[in-house]
Design an enzyme around this catalytic site. Sequence first.
Site, short mmCIF file in Angstrom:
data_model
loop_
_atom_site.label_atom_id
_atom_site.label_comp_id
_atom_site.label_asym_id
_atom_site.label_seq_id
_atom_site.Cartn_x
_atom_site.Cartn_y
_atom_site.Cartn_z
N SER A 1 0.70 -1.35 -0.12
CA SER A 1 -0.12 0.00 0.05
C SER A 1 0.88 1.20 -0.11
CB SER A 1 -0.81 0.11 1.13
OG SER A 1 -1.65 1.16 1.55
N TYR B 1 -2.48 -1.13 10.30
CA TYR B 1 -2.54 -1.39 8.93
C TYR B 1 -1.17 -1.03 8.18
CZ TYR B 1 -4.04 -1.41 4.17
OH TYR B 1 -4.32 -1.37 2.68
N1 LIG Z 1 -8.67 -0.32 -1.94
C1 LIG Z 1 -7.68 0.51 -1.57
O1 LIG Z 1 -7.65 1.60 -1.41
C2 LIG Z 1 -6.32 -0.13 -1.13
C3 LIG Z 1 -5.16 0.79 -1.20
C4 LIG Z 1 -4.03 0.14 -0.75
C5 LIG Z 1 -3.65 -1.43 -0.64
N2 LIG Z 1 -4.88 -2.15 -0.77
C6 LIG Z 1 -4.92 -3.39 -0.63
O2 LIG Z 1 -5.26 -4.21 -1.66
C7 LIG Z 1 -5.58 -5.68 -1.50
C8 LIG Z 1 -6.81 -6.02 -1.85
O3 LIG Z 1 -7.80 -5.18 -1.28
P1 LIG Z 1 -9.20 -4.72 -2.07
O4 LIG Z 1 -8.87 -3.22 -1.93
O5 LIG Z 1 -9.38 -5.06 -3.36
O6 LIG Z 1 -10.32 -4.82 -0.97
P2 LIG Z 1 -11.33 -5.98 -0.93
O7 LIG Z 1 -12.00 -5.85 0.40
O8 LIG Z 1 -12.29 -5.70 -2.12
O9 LIG Z 1 -10.80 -7.25 -1.23
C9 LIG Z 1 -9.82 -7.92 -0.23
C10 LIG Z 1 -10.10 -9.49 -0.21
O10 LIG Z 1 -9.14 -10.05 0.77
C11 LIG Z 1 -10.19 -11.20 1.45
N3 LIG Z 1 -9.53 -11.42 2.68
C12 LIG Z 1 -9.57 -10.71 3.68
N4 LIG Z 1 -8.95 -11.39 4.72
C13 LIG Z 1 -8.57 -12.61 4.19
C14 LIG Z 1 -8.02 -13.78 4.67
N5 LIG Z 1 -7.52 -13.79 6.24
N6 LIG Z 1 -7.63 -14.83 4.01
C15 LIG Z 1 -8.20 -14.86 2.78
N7 LIG Z 1 -8.61 -13.77 2.41
C16 LIG Z 1 -8.88 -12.64 3.19
C17 LIG Z 1 -11.61 -10.44 1.29
O11 LIG Z 1 -12.30 -11.77 1.69
C18 LIG Z 1 -11.62 -10.02 0.10
O12 LIG Z 1 -12.25 -10.72 -0.82
C19 LIG Z 1 -5.30 -5.54 -0.08
O13 LIG Z 1 -4.14 -6.21 0.61
C20 LIG Z 1 -5.26 -3.98 0.46
O14 LIG Z 1 -4.76 -3.96 1.98
C21 LIG Z 1 -6.15 -1.55 -1.09
#
Ligand SMILES: NC(=O)c1ccc[n+]([C@@H]2O[C@H](COP(=O)([O-])OP(=O)(O)OC[C@H]3O[C@@H](n4cnc5c(N)ncnc54)[C@H](O)[C@@H]3O)[C@@H](O)[C@H]2O)c1
Length: 252
Positions: free
Chosen positions: A138, A151
């Site tokens: 991130s 986080y």
């Molecule tokens: N959306 C943002 O703004 C953003 C920014 C920076 C980083 N991220 C990172 O991107 C990645 C994906 O997130 P996203 O934004 O697509 O969100 P999202 O919530 O749409 O997807 C996250 C997925 O991870 C799964 N998950 C959560 N905990 C889990 C576990 N213990 N085991 C297996 N699966 C698990 C959830 O069920 C979900 O399907 C994450 O690592 C998040 O930290 C997101």
Amino acid sequence: MYEGKIALVTGGASGIGAAAALRFAEEGAAVVVADMNRDGAEKIAGQIRDKGGRANAIAVDVSSEADNAAMVAAAVDGFGGLDAAFLNAGAYAQMPLEEHDGATFDKMVAINLKGAYLGVQVVLPALNRGGAAVVTASTSGVIGLSVAAAYSAAKHGVIGLVRSASQGFAARGLRINAICPGPVATAILGVTELPPIQPADALQTPDYGGMLLPQHIAEVALFLASPRSGGINGQAHIVDAGYLASYPPMPE
Ligand SMILES: NC(=O)c1ccc[n+]([C@@H]2O[C@H](COP(=O)([O-])OP(=O)(O)OC[C@H]3O[C@@H](n4cnc5c(N)ncnc54)[C@H](O)[C@@H]3O)[C@@H](O)[C@H]2O)c1
């Protein structure tokens, strides 16, 4: 780009992971869609199969060693190997530092950092030569995030993990990189519907510092996991529509 290859995507039920699973499949890969949300993972795998692709869903908790082994087995035993591992599952908790409790900290570290650590460990010996792992960190792994300290601390750790793993990956003819997304329109930020996948060359440039689409991150993951990025190893790649590139931020 991935014809005849096998990809594993964690967090594949939603957001960035779902977009990546669909794009890996469009490019010809067989895909293991791994997520703790079994129904969501089944739905994405089903969408891939409906379009004639190959995909399996598996319910996993990435903080479990046994589940990490099972998802790699699903690729190796189910499809015959592993070429690309997108270790992307993550969870977010927003609260001021003074309200943080130990349980929240432990959860953030277990899913975001230990999950990545276990994933990296298990894919290293399983990846085919020339393959690659990509881990989702991130922008808050690069600078602090005062509203989400645990986080942010975990995501800083993810970048250290990726850098530390790079030599071991290189020794086996493999690579590993981190992606550091800025704000992306996913469930973490309250956008539960996956925006439609577009032809990759038709993706619009987001506003400066603005909200990215999950596919913007997915396209970078596909590139970093492919031989096209063969010269890049052990790096953290910021994908944030320019927001952190210079200081002060551009005024609105
Ligand atoms: N959306 C943002 O703004 C953003 C920014 C920076 C980083 N991220 C990172 O991107 C990645 C994906 O997130 P996203 O934004 O697509 O969100 P999202 O919530 O749409 O997807 C996250 C997925 O991870 C799964 N998950 C959560 N905990 C889990 C576990 N213990 N085991 C297996 N699966 C698990 C959830 O069920 C979900 O399907 C994450 O690592 C998040 O930290 C997101």
